[in-house]
Write a protein that holds these residues in place. Structure first.
Motif, mmCIF file in Angstrom:
data_model
loop_
_atom_site.group_PDB
_atom_site.id
_atom_site.type_symbol
_atom_site.label_atom_id
_atom_site.label_comp_id
_atom_site.label_asym_id
_atom_site.label_seq_id
_atom_site.Cartn_x
_atom_site.Cartn_y
_atom_site.Cartn_z
ATOM 1 N N SER A 4 40.419 69.359 32.621
ATOM 2 C CA SER A 4 39.742 68.886 31.182
ATOM 3 C C SER A 4 40.045 69.855 30.551
ATOM 4 C CB SER A 4 38.375 68.681 30.906
ATOM 5 O OG SER A 4 38.281 67.288 32.141
ATOM 6 N N TYR A 6 38.918 71.650 26.597
ATOM 7 C CA TYR A 6 38.081 71.071 25.265
ATOM 8 C C TYR A 6 38.494 72.211 24.298
ATOM 9 C CZ TYR A 6 34.793 68.893 28.172
ATOM 10 O OH TYR A 6 34.150 68.548 29.302
ATOM 11 N N LEU A 30 39.683 67.145 24.704
ATOM 12 C CA LEU A 30 38.532 66.273 23.943
ATOM 13 C C LEU A 30 38.510 67.763 22.800
ATOM 14 C CD1 LEU A 30 36.347 65.405 27.289
ATOM 15 C CD2 LEU A 30 37.763 63.908 24.514
ATOM 16 N N VAL A 38 29.908 72.472 23.797
ATOM 17 C CA VAL A 38 30.186 71.811 24.823
ATOM 18 C C VAL A 38 29.037 72.890 26.164
ATOM 19 C CG1 VAL A 38 31.983 71.481 26.843
ATOM 20 C CG2 VAL A 38 32.379 71.439 24.270
ATOM 21 N N GLY A 43 20.483 72.446 30.533
ATOM 22 C CA GLY A 43 20.287 71.441 32.180
ATOM 23 C C GLY A 43 21.917 70.784 32.501
ATOM 24 N N GLN A 44 22.601 71.809 32.394
ATOM 25 C CA GLN A 44 23.195 71.640 33.363
ATOM 26 C C GLN A 44 23.789 72.470 34.173
ATOM 27 O OE1 GLN A 44 26.977 72.247 30.142
ATOM 28 N NE2 GLN A 44 26.467 73.031 29.152
ATOM 29 N N LEU A 48 27.877 72.993 39.944
ATOM 30 C CA LEU A 48 28.396 71.164 40.329
ATOM 31 C C LEU A 48 29.151 71.426 39.218
ATOM 32 C CD1 LEU A 48 25.895 68.154 39.796
ATOM 33 C CD2 LEU A 48 27.334 68.886 42.190
ATOM 34 N N GLN A 49 29.836 71.949 38.596
ATOM 35 C CA GLN A 49 30.891 72.110 37.670
ATOM 36 C C GLN A 49 31.542 73.193 37.590
ATOM 37 O OE1 GLN A 49 29.794 73.764 33.279
ATOM 38 N NE2 GLN A 49 28.470 72.088 32.852
ATOM 39 N N ASN A 52 34.759 71.570 40.002
ATOM 40 C CA ASN A 52 36.003 71.364 38.292
ATOM 41 C C ASN A 52 35.426 72.155 36.687
ATOM 42 O OD1 ASN A 52 38.196 70.495 37.976
ATOM 43 N ND2 ASN A 52 37.633 67.668 38.248
ATOM 44 N N HIS A 105 32.514 76.054 32.444
ATOM 45 C CA HIS A 105 33.480 76.288 31.707
ATOM 46 C C HIS A 105 34.039 77.624 31.692
ATOM 47 C CE1 HIS A 105 32.796 72.010 32.599
ATOM 48 N NE2 HIS A 105 32.047 71.775 30.875
ATOM 49 N N GLY B 86 34.194 61.452 27.093
ATOM 50 C CA GLY B 86 33.813 62.879 27.838
ATOM 51 C C GLY B 86 33.768 63.114 26.351
ATOM 52 N N TYR B 98 28.577 66.050 25.592
ATOM 53 C CA TYR B 98 30.175 66.017 26.768
ATOM 54 C C TYR B 98 29.772 65.880 28.056
ATOM 55 C CZ TYR B 98 31.786 67.973 22.435
ATOM 56 O OH TYR B 98 31.857 68.592 21.264
ATOM 57 N N PRO B 99 29.368 64.892 28.263
ATOM 58 C CA PRO B 99 29.311 64.519 29.829
ATOM 59 C C PRO B 99 30.631 65.385 30.339
ATOM 60 C CG PRO B 99 29.274 62.484 29.008
ATOM 61 C CD PRO B 99 29.811 63.826 27.868
ATOM 62 N N PRO B 100 29.814 66.237 31.065
ATOM 63 C CA PRO B 100 30.905 67.526 31.658
ATOM 64 C C PRO B 100 31.561 67.007 32.985
ATOM 65 C CG PRO B 100 28.374 68.682 31.730
ATOM 66 C CD PRO B 100 28.166 67.625 31.169
ATOM 67 N N GLN B 101 32.964 67.031 32.871
ATOM 68 C CA GLN B 101 34.143 65.990 34.327
ATOM 69 C C GLN B 101 33.546 66.756 34.620
ATOM 70 O OE1 GLN B 101 34.382 62.717 33.279
ATOM 71 N NE2 GLN B 101 33.336 63.124 31.671
ATOM 72 N N ILE B 102 33.391 66.186 36.404
ATOM 73 C CA ILE B 102 33.096 67.217 37.633
ATOM 74 C C ILE B 102 34.108 66.621 38.644
ATOM 75 C CG2 ILE B 102 31.569 68.864 37.822
ATOM 76 C CD1 ILE B 102 29.943 67.051 39.507
ATOM 77 N N ILE B 103 34.254 64.796 38.537
ATOM 78 C CA ILE B 103 35.259 63.935 39.435
ATOM 79 C C ILE B 103 36.344 64.170 39.039
ATOM 80 C CG2 ILE B 103 35.301 61.749 40.675
ATOM 81 C CD1 ILE B 103 32.361 63.105 40.687
ATOM 82 N N ARG B 145 23.202 67.124 32.963
ATOM 83 C CA ARG B 145 24.618 66.145 32.648
ATOM 84 C C ARG B 145 25.449 66.185 33.226
ATOM 85 N NH1 ARG B 145 23.902 68.099 26.507
ATOM 86 N NH2 ARG B 145 21.924 68.349 26.365
ATOM 87 N N GLU B 146 26.041 67.152 34.623
ATOM 88 C CA GLU B 146 27.653 66.389 35.385
ATOM 89 C C GLU B 146 27.054 65.124 36.126
ATOM 90 O OE1 GLU B 146 25.876 69.014 35.823
ATOM 91 O OE2 GLU B 146 26.762 70.138 34.561
#
Lengths: 332, 267
Positions: A4, A6, A30, A38, A43-44, A48-49, A52, A105, B86, B98-103, B145-146
Motif C-alpha cells: 500500500s 499513500y 491511495l 494516515v 489508536g494504531q 501489527l503494522q 506489513n 508505516h 483503504g 485510513y484503515p491500515p492494511q496489514i492483511i 484501527r488495523e
C-alpha cells in the motif's frame, strides 16, 4: 514488500513520487491531503503494522533540520539531524521509534531539494564544519532501493567540503557506495551489538557477520567508517560478548580507517518506554533491571555505569582515546 | 470476530457458511457461534452505529476484530468484485479514515464514500456505501484501527447502475466471495490474538488482590510485576504457589521482586 502506498495530493506529479510509484505497479495507491492524516491518528498498533507497513510519500513542510542532543556528536561542534524517512525496515526491540511514532508505516519525504537547500545554507552560516546526521529517525541505507537517498545526497555532500554527513545503518547492502567515488566528509556509521544480544532483540536485521563484511568492504573502497555501540544492552557474559564483538570489528578494520566510535546506554523517555512495554508485553528486555530517572527509563544507575565503563575500557584497549565519544544520557 | 452487515440478504451466506445461530429476543437480528458474531444493522449511518455500539456493549473486550461487510457501488470495479476500503470518507464530513492494511490479500484496496442515500453518479476508483464511515468511527473506539476493516462486494457501477440492481443478487455475490471473506476473518482473528495479553496474568492478579489489603497503588505494582514475571518466562502457576504463605501485600511485592531479580538479565 510494499503493498500500500499513500500519496499526498500535492506531490502527485512530483517526478520522484512518479518514479517510486512506477517501481510498485501492483501496489494499491491511495491519496491523502497530508501524511499526518494516515500516520498520526491515535489508536494504531505499531506491532501489527510492522508486519506489513505501508509507504507514505510526502513533502516535509515542517522543520527540516534539528539540533542533536548535546554530547551526541562525534567531534563536531555544529550538529544537526534531518530525516528523509520516518521509521525503519528493521525491527529492533530496543529502538525508541516504536515508542515515538503512532504508526509503523514508512514516511518518505521526497523533497530532497528543500533538505539540500537548508543544509547548504546552514553550512555556509559558519566557518566551523557542520555535521548532519541522517539516521536518527530511520536507517540511512536500509530502504535505499526505494528512497535513493544516499544516491542523491552523497554527490551533494561531495561538493560541500565543510559539511559532514553521517549515514548510520545496519544494512549490509552498500551498492550505493560502490557507485560513488569516496570522499572525506562522510562517515558510514555501522551500529553493532554482540551477536547473542542481536539474536534476541534485532529482527529482520542482516546477520552480524554480513554487516562486518559490509563495513570491511566500505573501508576498502575508501570510505571513512564509524562504529555505533548504542544502545549498550546488558546480558549474561556481558564483558566477554562485547570483547568478542570489538575484537571481530577490529580484526576486520585497520584502525587508521576508523573515524569514530560512539557509545551509549539503553535509555529513552519513559513515555516511549511505557508505550513499547504495552505494545510488546512479553518482551524480556523491558523487564530488565531498569529504572525511571528524570523522566527517562534506563538501566539502574550502578549497572549502567558498570556496563558503560566496561565497554569504554575494552574499547580504549583497542582504539585511541580521541576516537571514542560517549553519548551521555541526560539521566542524572 | 464481530461482523456488522446492513441487510439480511447480505448476511445469509455468512450465517450459513459458519453455521451461526440466531439469538432470540435481541433488539436487532443477532447471530453467533463461539467467538463469531454477526449483527444485522439495517441501512444507514444511525443504524450501523447503533448496531456496532450494541455489540460493543455486550462484548466489551478491547481489540477484537471488526468487519463491516456488504454490497456497494463502485466507479471502476466490475459487479461481483470485492474490495477493501483503504480510505473512507463521508459526504458532508471532513473526517477521513485510513484503515491500515496489514492483511496480505489479492483483494484490491479502494477509496469508499459513505453517502446518505444511494448514489447514481460514480467517480473512477471510488466505492459508495451507506454505513462504512459510521461503522469505522464507532468500532475504533474499542479496537485498534488495523483490526477494523470494511469489505464490500460491488453491486452497481456505471455500466450496471443501481436502478438495475436486484436485491436477491446480494446473496449470490457475497456467497461467491466466501473463500476470500473467510481469509480476512481468519487473518484478522489471528492478528487480534497476536496482540492479546496473556489472560492468566489478570486472572492471577484478581485472585491475589481478592485476598484483601491491596491499595490501588499496590495492585498496579502487582500487575506490573506479574506482567514482568510472564515476560521473563516465569511459570505463573508456580509463582502463585510460592506466594501462598506470604503475608502482607508489601511482603508479597518484595517476594516477587526477589524471585525475578536473578532473571532480569538477558540470557
Amino acid at each position: 514488500m510494499i503493498n500500500s502506498i499513500y500519496l499526498e495530493n500535492s506531490i502527485r506529479e512530483h517526478p520522484k513520487a512518479r518514479s517510486i510509484l512506477s517501481r510498485f505497479p501492483k501496489a494499491n495507491v491511495l491519496p491523502c491531503e497530508h501524511y499526518k492524516e494516515v500516520f498520526n491518528p491515535a489508536g494504531q498498533n505499531f506491532r501489527l503494522q510492522k508486519k506489513n507497513p505501508a509507504l507514505i510519500l510526502a513533502k516535509q513542510t515542517g522543520k527540516l533540520l534539528h539540533s542533536i542532543p548535546p554530547s551526541y556528536g562525534v567531534g563536531g561542534s555544529r550538529n544537526f539531524y534531518f530525516s528523509h524517512l520516518l521509521n525503519c525496515l528493521y525491527d529492533c526491540r530496543y529502538c525508541f521509534l516504536q515508542g515515538m511514532y503512532p504508526s509503523a508505516h514508512f514516511v518518505h519525504f521526497i523533497n530532497s531539494e528543500d533538505f539540500m537547500s537548508v543544509i547548504k545554507q546552514t553550512t555556509e552560516e559558519s566557518e566551523e564544519p557542520s555535521w548532519f546526521f541522517s539516521g536518527y529517525d530511520c536507517d540511512s541505507l536500509a530502504l535505499e532501493s526505494i528512497t535513493g537517498f544516499a544516491g542523491e545526497f552523497l554527490p551533494f555532500f561531495s561538493k560541500l567540503p565543510n559539511a559532514w554527513l553521517e549515514l548510520r545503518t545496519k544494512s549490509a547492502n552498500l551498492q550505493v557506495l560502490e557507485n560513488q567515488t569516496p570522499f572525506d566528509n562522510v562517515v558510514i556509521a555501522f551500529s553493532f551489538t554482540p551477536e547473542e544480544i542481536g539474536k534476541q532483540t534485532e529482527w529482520k536485521v542482516p546477520p552480524l557477520d554480513s554487516r562486518i563484511r559490509a563495513m570491511k568492504k566500505a573501508a576498502s573502497m575508501g570510505w571513512k567508517v564509524g562504529w555505533r555501540i548504542d544502545p549498550v544492552i546488558d546480558s549474561t557474559d556481558f564483558k566477554k560478548r562485547y570483547e568478542e564483538l570489538f575484537d571481530s570489528l577490529l580484526c576486520n578494520l585497520p584502525i587508521q580507517q576508523l573515524h569514530s566510535v560512539s557509545l551509549g546506554a539503553f535509555r529513552m523517555p519513559s513515555g516511549f518506554f511505557k508505550k513499547m512495554e504495552k505494545t510488546y508485553p512479553s518482551e524480556p528486555l523491558f523487564a530488565g533491571k531498569l529504572e525511571k530517572r528524570a523522566g527517562m527509563m534506563a538501566y539502574e544507575k550502578n549497572l549502567e555505569k558498570d556496563r558503560l565503563t566496561t565497554c569504554e575500557n575494552l574499547l580504549l584497549q583497542r582504539i585511541p582515546k580521541e576516537l571514542l565519544f560517549s553519548c551521555k544520557s541526560p539521566v542524572v | 470476530m464481530n461482523l456488522v452487515v446492513a441487510l439480511q440478504k447480505e448476511a445469509n451466506p455468512i450465517i450459513q457458511a459458519y453455521g451461526l445461530d440466531k439469538e432470540q429476543g435481541c433488539p436487532l437480528p443477532f447471530y453467533f457461534k463461539e467467538n463469531r458474531r454477526l449483527i444485522i444493522s439495517g441501512i444507514g449511518r444511525a443504524r450501523v452505529s447503533a448496531a456496532t455500539a450494541y455489540l460493543m456493549g455486550r462484548f466489551p473486550e478491547k481489540n477484537q476484530p471488526w468487519l463491516n461487510l456488504g454490497i456497494a457501488g463502485h466507479g471502476s470495479l466490475n459487479t461481483g468484485q470485492m474490495f477493501v476500503a483503504g480510505r473512507i470518507i463521508e459526504t458532508g464530513s471532513s473526517q477521513c479514515f485510513y484503515p491500515p492494511q496489514i492483511i496480505t490479500s489479492e483483494v484490491p484496496v479502494s477509496e469508499l464514500t459513505t453517502c446518505g442515500k444511494p448514489q447514481k453518479k460514480y467517480q473512477p476508483n471510488m466505492g459508495y456505501d451507506m454505513e462504512a464511515h459510521a461503522f469505522y468511527q464507532t468500532a475504533c473506539l474499542v479496537s485498534t484501527r488495523e483490526l477494523v476493516q470494511v469489505l464490500k462486494v460491488v453491486s452497481d457501477n456505471p455500466k450496471q447502475p443501481i436502478s438495475q440492481f436486484k436485491p436477491e443478487q446480494a446473496s449470490k455475490w457475497i456467497e461467491a466471495k466466501l473463500p476470500e471473506i473467510d481469509h480476512w476473518i481468519t487473518e484478522l482473528t489471528e492478528a487480534a490474538l497476536s496482540i492479546k495479553p496473556n489472560p492468566e496474568i489478570n486472572k492471577l492478579l484478581s485472585r491475589i488482590t481478592q485476598r484483601g489489603g491491596f491499595s490501588t497503588t499496590r495492585s498496579l505494582q502487582l500487575g506490573s510485576l506479574l506482567r514482568q514475571a510472564d515476560a521473563l518466562g516465569e511459570d505463573l502457576g508456580a509463582l502463585e504457589g510460592m506466594l501462598t504463605d506470604v503475608g502482607s501485600p508489601k511482603q508479597m511485592l518484595a517476594e516477587i521482586e526477589q524471585i525475578l531479580s536473578n532473571k532480569r538479565t538477558l540470557p
